[in-house]
Design a protein around this motif. Structure first.
Motif, PDB file in Angstrom:
ATOM      1  N   GLY A  16       0.788  -1.226   0.000  1.00 31.69           N
ATOM      2  CA  GLY A  16       0.000   0.000   0.000  1.00 31.69           C
ATOM      3  C   GLY A  16       0.818   1.272   0.000  1.00 31.69           C
ATOM      4  O   GLY A  16       1.916   1.318  -0.543  1.00 31.69           O
ATOM      5  N   THR A  17       0.250   2.284   0.646  1.00 33.04           N
ATOM      6  CA  THR A  17       0.875   3.609   0.654  1.00 33.04           C
ATOM      7  C   THR A  17       1.022   4.161   2.072  1.00 33.04           C
ATOM      8  O   THR A  17       0.820   5.349   2.319  1.00 33.04           O
ATOM      9  CB  THR A  17       0.072   4.600  -0.211  1.00 33.04           C
ATOM     10  N   ARG A  18       1.387   3.290   2.981  1.00 30.53           N
ATOM     11  CA  ARG A  18       1.631   3.762   4.347  1.00 30.53           C
ATOM     12  C   ARG A  18       2.786   4.752   4.344  1.00 30.53           C
ATOM     13  O   ARG A  18       3.730   4.615   3.577  1.00 30.53           O
ATOM     14  CB  ARG A  18       2.007   2.590   5.256  1.00 30.53           C
ATOM     15  N   LEU A  19       2.723   5.718   5.251  1.00 27.34           N
ATOM     16  CA  LEU A  19       3.813   6.672   5.411  1.00 27.34           C
ATOM     17  C   LEU A  19       4.747   6.210   6.524  1.00 27.34           C
ATOM     18  O   LEU A  19       4.314   5.563   7.477  1.00 27.34           O
ATOM     19  CB  LEU A  19       3.274   8.057   5.763  1.00 27.34           C
ATOM     20  N   ALA A  20       6.002   6.566   6.398  1.00 22.43           N
ATOM     21  CA  ALA A  20       6.961   6.338   7.477  1.00 22.43           C
ATOM     22  C   ALA A  20       7.049   7.616   8.293  1.00 22.43           C
ATOM     23  O   ALA A  20       7.041   8.718   7.739  1.00 22.43           O
ATOM     24  CB  ALA A  20       8.332   5.997   6.900  1.00 22.43           C
ATOM     25  N   HIS A  21       7.116   7.492   9.589  1.00 25.04           N
ATOM     26  CA  HIS A  21       7.321   8.641  10.463  1.00 25.04           C
ATOM     27  C   HIS A  21       8.777   8.609  10.907  1.00 25.04           C
ATOM     28  O   HIS A  21       9.181   7.723  11.665  1.00 25.04           O
ATOM     29  CB  HIS A  21       6.339   8.612  11.639  1.00 25.04           C
ATOM     30  N   ARG A  30      16.590  18.832  20.450  1.00 18.95           N
ATOM     31  CA  ARG A  30      15.147  18.591  20.408  1.00 18.95           C
ATOM     32  C   ARG A  30      14.828  17.497  19.398  1.00 18.95           C
ATOM     33  O   ARG A  30      15.445  17.404  18.348  1.00 18.95           O
ATOM     34  CB  ARG A  30      14.400  19.864  20.000  1.00 18.95           C
ATOM     35  N   PRO A  31      13.819  16.681  19.698  1.00 20.79           N
ATOM     36  CA  PRO A  31      13.404  15.649  18.744  1.00 20.79           C
ATOM     37  C   PRO A  31      12.625  16.261  17.583  1.00 20.79           C
ATOM     38  O   PRO A  31      12.034  17.336  17.715  1.00 20.79           O
ATOM     39  CB  PRO A  31      12.513  14.729  19.576  1.00 20.79           C
ATOM     40  N   HIS A  32      12.649  15.578  16.460  1.00 18.55           N
ATOM     41  CA  HIS A  32      11.880  15.997  15.286  1.00 18.55           C
ATOM     42  C   HIS A  32      11.305  14.736  14.647  1.00 18.55           C
ATOM     43  O   HIS A  32      12.038  13.780  14.371  1.00 18.55           O
ATOM     44  CB  HIS A  32      12.785  16.728  14.287  1.00 18.55           C
ATOM     45  N   VAL A  33       9.997  14.706  14.439  1.00 17.08           N
ATOM     46  CA  VAL A  33       9.323  13.581  13.791  1.00 17.08           C
ATOM     47  C   VAL A  33       8.508  14.134  12.638  1.00 17.08           C
ATOM     48  O   VAL A  33       7.797  15.134  12.794  1.00 17.08           O
ATOM     49  CB  VAL A  33       8.391  12.822  14.771  1.00 17.08           C
ATOM     50  N   THR A  34       8.601  13.482  11.479  1.00 14.96           N
ATOM     51  CA  THR A  34       7.867  13.942  10.313  1.00 14.96           C
ATOM     52  C   THR A  34       7.521  12.763   9.407  1.00 14.96           C
ATOM     53  O   THR A  34       8.292  11.805   9.312  1.00 14.96           O
ATOM     54  CB  THR A  34       8.685  15.005   9.542  1.00 14.96           C
ATOM     55  N   PRO A  35       6.362  12.793   8.742  1.00 11.09           N
ATOM     56  CA  PRO A  35       6.000  11.705   7.839  1.00 11.09           C
ATOM     57  C   PRO A  35       6.677  11.871   6.479  1.00 11.09           C
ATOM     58  O   PRO A  35       6.902  12.997   6.028  1.00 11.09           O
ATOM     59  CB  PRO A  35       4.480  11.844   7.707  1.00 11.09           C
ATOM     60  N   VAL A  36       7.020  10.755   5.846  1.00 13.88           N
ATOM     61  CA  VAL A  36       7.591  10.773   4.499  1.00 13.88           C
ATOM     62  C   VAL A  36       7.068   9.590   3.689  1.00 13.88           C
ATOM     63  O   VAL A  36       6.744   8.541   4.231  1.00 13.88           O
ATOM     64  CB  VAL A  36       9.137  10.716   4.497  1.00 13.88           C
ATOM     65  N   CYS A  37       7.008   9.802   2.382  1.00 16.97           N
ATOM     66  CA  CYS A  37       6.791   8.703   1.445  1.00 16.97           C
ATOM     67  C   CYS A  37       8.141   7.995   1.305  1.00 16.97           C
ATOM     68  O   CYS A  37       9.189   8.643   1.317  1.00 16.97           O
ATOM     69  CB  CYS A  37       6.358   9.235   0.082  1.00 16.97           C
ATOM     70  N   ARG A  64      22.309   9.285  12.305  1.00 19.09           N
ATOM     71  CA  ARG A  64      21.452   8.255  12.907  1.00 19.09           C
ATOM     72  C   ARG A  64      19.991   8.630  12.695  1.00 19.09           C
ATOM     73  O   ARG A  64      19.612   9.794  12.814  1.00 19.09           O
ATOM     74  CB  ARG A  64      21.747   8.103  14.392  1.00 19.09           C
ATOM     75  N   ILE A  65      19.184   7.613  12.401  1.00 16.62           N
ATOM     76  CA  ILE A  65      17.780   7.859  12.071  1.00 16.62           C
ATOM     77  C   ILE A  65      16.944   6.661  12.513  1.00 16.62           C
ATOM     78  O   ILE A  65      17.436   5.533  12.551  1.00 16.62           O
ATOM     79  CB  ILE A  65      17.638   8.123  10.546  1.00 16.62           C
ATOM     80  N   ALA A  66      15.705   6.931  12.860  1.00 19.77           N
ATOM     81  CA  ALA A  66      14.747   5.870  13.156  1.00 19.77           C
ATOM     82  C   ALA A  66      13.445   6.233  12.475  1.00 19.77           C
ATOM     83  O   ALA A  66      13.161   7.408  12.228  1.00 19.77           O
ATOM     84  CB  ALA A  66      14.536   5.729  14.664  1.00 19.77           C
ATOM     85  N   LEU A  67      12.667   5.234  12.149  1.00 22.33           N
ATOM     86  CA  LEU A  67      11.360   5.481  11.556  1.00 22.33           C
ATOM     87  C   LEU A  67      10.416   4.379  11.965  1.00 22.33           C
ATOM     88  O   LEU A  67      10.834   3.278  12.317  1.00 22.33           O
ATOM     89  CB  LEU A  67      11.441   5.592  10.036  1.00 22.33           C
TER      90      LEU A  67
END
Length: 138
Positions: A16-21, A30-37, A64-67
């Motif tokens: 499907g087309t779920r987004l990753a956060h 500071r933390p930053h969270v954002t949705p991406v295709c 370093r990154i997490a989603l």
């Protein structure tokens, strides 16, 4: 709660087309969270990065990154990926990722046109070398 197999979490990410956060840390901590295709490209997860974005600034400081990708329907499964991001301004990489994203998320638009527009607008390609996966079916 059941742990997904390697094949199960890969199928989950590509369905499907779920987004990753995406979760990153800004330079000031500071933390930053954002949705991406995104796409799963072999053993890497990939997305396109717009010029001047908070994501780009954060990745320039700390790769370093997490989603997390989750299902909004029961049984509320999720996949969390941790890794190291590699950013590229190489046009062929940008076109490859952008065309696959277009095919997945914007199938009514010509993929090559969208990919070319990403290059012209100064997007970058981000590839995540996966170091850890937590995948559960609740």
């Amino acid at each position: 709660m059941t742990t997904m197999t390697d094949n199960e979490w890969r199928s989950f990410l590509t369905a499907g087309t779920r987004l990753a956060h995406i979760a990153l840390t800004r330079r000031d901590g500071r933390p930053h969270v954002t949705p991406v295709c995104f796409i799963l490209d072999g053993d890497e997860l990939a997305f396109a990065l717009s010029p001047g974005s908070v994501k780009g600034k954060s990745l320039a400081h700390d790769r370093r990154i997490a989603l997390c990708v989750s299902d909004e329907r029961q049984p509320y499964s999720f996949v969390t990926v941790e890794g190291e991001a590699h950013v590229s301004a190489e046009p062929d990489q940008i076109k490859h990722i952008a065309a696959r994203i277009a095919n997945r998320y914007y199938p009514s638009q010509p993929a090559d046109d969208l990919a070319e527009s990403f290059v012209q607008q100064g997007f970058s390609a981000v590839r995540i070398s996966i170091t850890n996966v937590i995948a559960r079916r609740i």
